[in-house]
Motif scaffolding. Structure first.
Motif, short mmCIF file in Angstrom:
data_model
loop_
_atom_site.label_atom_id
_atom_site.label_comp_id
_atom_site.label_asym_id
_atom_site.label_seq_id
_atom_site.Cartn_x
_atom_site.Cartn_y
_atom_site.Cartn_z
N UNK A 80 87.28 82.16 106.40
CA UNK A 80 87.48 82.72 107.68
C UNK A 80 89.23 82.70 107.99
N UNK A 81 89.94 81.70 107.61
CA UNK A 81 91.25 81.54 107.81
C UNK A 81 92.01 82.60 106.97
N UNK A 82 91.58 82.91 105.70
CA UNK A 82 92.08 84.08 104.72
C UNK A 82 91.84 85.34 105.48
N UNK A 83 90.61 85.49 105.93
CA UNK A 83 90.33 86.74 106.39
C UNK A 83 91.12 87.15 107.74
N UNK A 84 91.63 86.13 108.64
CA UNK A 84 92.14 86.33 109.59
C UNK A 84 93.56 86.62 109.35
N UNK A 85 94.26 86.07 108.19
CA UNK A 85 95.51 85.91 107.83
C UNK A 85 95.95 87.29 107.20
N UNK A 86 95.10 88.05 106.74
CA UNK A 86 95.40 89.34 106.40
C UNK A 86 95.79 90.38 107.44
N UNK A 87 95.51 90.15 108.70
CA UNK A 87 95.89 90.66 109.80
C UNK A 87 97.51 90.42 110.12
N UNK A 88 97.88 89.29 109.75
CA UNK A 88 99.08 88.73 110.07
C UNK A 88 100.25 89.80 109.46
N UNK A 89 101.56 89.41 110.08
CA UNK A 89 102.93 90.05 109.39
C UNK A 89 103.08 89.41 107.98
N UNK A 90 103.60 90.46 107.32
CA UNK A 90 104.07 90.17 105.88
C UNK A 90 105.32 89.63 105.87
N UNK A 91 105.23 88.38 104.93
CA UNK A 91 106.64 87.68 104.74
C UNK A 91 106.69 86.98 103.42
#
Length: 491
Positions: A80-91
């Protein structure tokens, strides 16, 4: 409390994780976890021996009294966390050296507390970087550096040079320039090639240079047998040091060129048919060896020969490395002091050299110290051109033919005609057989001459290729400048 009122384990884990960690993704889509307030990030799918995010999550839950959870709950929460992080900013994440804000760069000391060195033209200091500015990635190859000493007045550089057996002052200033280049994340630096007679301390000198940047755990390695293993080793660290090279295959030579100036590899993702992942890197490279045989021209432009001499007095390994370990904080501090001075001055970029960024760094070093690094760098490239020519019979034959042309004169023929001309010149009156590797067709000759163009140009012979309505041609022009071997004959 009934079972229906209990919060599912995966939700407990997900809530705890988002409260204590920051999740983001890199440009290649990998999701990383970073403990809030700490600059080190780990891939959430990592199972590495340096510690995985799954392990630190389990330890955190246990120590905070949240309980011990089974693998299924952890997997569901991390999915679930990985799926949510895919919408976060790229760094991006960085190993050892990273660009920062306002023209600064950072050096990771490899410490558990995250302390790093911020280098800026106005000075350097030790701090924990803002996670939004720098994210460090660490592997087993990331060693710990000592806390550098401030205001050393250059004493550390002198200590380092005294421990190494560099043959000349020119070699010493090139070694210093390379170390400064290793602190620049955006500057491709040529690969130092430590050479010298047997017993000159090439491996020891290589280790000393590497450990200034990688810490006392940094070491030399044998060259991997294939490019895939070499790429894996390079991507996992900052400085890659290969020891005791005695032969360089064309594939290894090409791979080293890519490491120095940068490359991106694309591979199929595991357990998929169509997905891929990207691995891009550019790394400082260091080589040691007595002789590697014939050096290809494209690699020669990316090498930095550092010649060593046999020491007059031998010391035990224990004594030598004990002194080095004691001096390393001062050495690192002096290097950082010098980096600040160099970055504070301006210098023009030489436009005639392949590694223009490193040439500008040498010019800045000269402006700050008057060491003559740029002159030494040009001289080293000239020596490497000699090595390339001495190992290439075609280049020697082309230069011999160029001697028959007047300064400024040009000659144009097809590649097939050039092949016959140069072959006859090599055979001479002895009618000797052509050597192994001699071009067999005009196309092969054209390809070889393309590779030799920079080397021949440095010796006053320009090779131009083009096409007219009659077909393709090769043109050889002898510049007005005299060839080096003619200059020697004049004295």
């Amino acid at each position: 409390m009934s079972d229906d009122d209990k919060t599912p384990a995966r939700e407990v884990i997900a809530d705890y994780a988002q409260a204590h960690f920051r999740y983001f993704r890199t440009a290649d889509g990998t999701v990383y976890a970073q403990r809030k307030g700490h600059p080190v990030a780990r891939p959430i799918r990592s199972q590495g021996t340096t510690g995985s995010h799954r392990q630190e999550l389990m330890v955190g839950l246990f120590r905070d009294g949240r309980g011990v959870f089974n693998g299924t709950a952890l997997k569901e929460a991390l999915d679930l966390i990985e799926a949510l992080a895919l919408s976060e900013d790229v760094q991006p994440v960085h190993i050892r050296v990273a660009p920062g804000f306002d023209g600064a760069t950072w050096l990771d000391l490899g410490r558990d507390d995250g302390q790093s060195v911020r280098i800026h033209p106005t000075g350097w200091d030790i701090a924990i970087p803002d996670p939004r500015e720098v994210c460090w990635r660490r592997t087993q190859l990331t060693g710990e550096l000592p806390v550098p000493v401030k205001d050393t007045d250059g004493k550390g550089i002198d200590l380092l040079l005294r421990l190494c057996n560099f043959a000349t002052a020119e070699t010493e200033c090139l070694a210093i320039a390379w170390l400064l280049g290793c602190l620049e994340p955006s500057v491709p630096v040529p690969a130092p090639f430590l050479t010298g007679p047997q017993g000159a301390g090439k491996s020891t000198g290589g280790r000393m240079l590497v450990r200034v940047i990688e810490g006392l755990s940094g070491d030399l390695r044998r060259a991997p047998k294939d490019e895939e293993n070499l790429n894996a080793a390079v991507a996992a660290g900052w400085v890659t040091a290969l020891d005791n090279l005695s032969h360089m295959t064309p594939d290894l030579s090409d791979a080293m060129c890519c490491i120095v100036t940068g490359i991106e590899n694309v591979k199929r993702a595991l357990f998929t048919d169509g997905d891929v992942y990207r691995v891009g890197y550019r790394r400082p490279l260091l080589l040691t060896g007595i002789d590697v045989g014939v050096i290809r021209p494209d690699l020669a432009e990316r090498l930095l020969p550092l010649r060593l001499e046999r020491p007059k007095i031998r010391r035990t390994e224990a004594e030598l490395w004990a002194e080095y370990a004691e001096a390393l904080p001062v050495v690192l501090g002096s290097l950082l002091d010098l980096a600040v001075k160099v970055r504070a001055v301006k210098a023009e970029t030489p436009t005639d050299l392949r590694m223009a960024d490193f040439a500008r760094l040498c010019a800045q070093l000269d402006a700050a110290t008057s060491l003559g690094a740029l002159t030494a760098y040009r001289a080293s490239l000239d020596d490497l051109n000699d090595d390339v020519i001495e190992g290439d019979l075609l280049a020697q034959t082309v230069l011999t033919h160029a001697d028959t042309l007047e300064p400024g004169g040009a000659q144009r023929m097809t590649s097939t005609e050039w092949l016959h001309c140069l072959s006859r010149l090599y055979n001479g009156d002895e009618l000797r057989s052509l050597p192994k590797g001699w071009p067999t067709t005009g196309k092969v000759l054209s390809d070889r001459l393309k590779r030799l163009q920079p080397t021949l140009a440095a010796r006053g012979v320009l090779i131009d290729m083009g096409r007219t309505y009659e077909g393709r041609y090769l043109e050889m022009t002898r510049t007005a400048a005299r060839l080096p071997h003619e200059q020697e004959q004049a004295f």
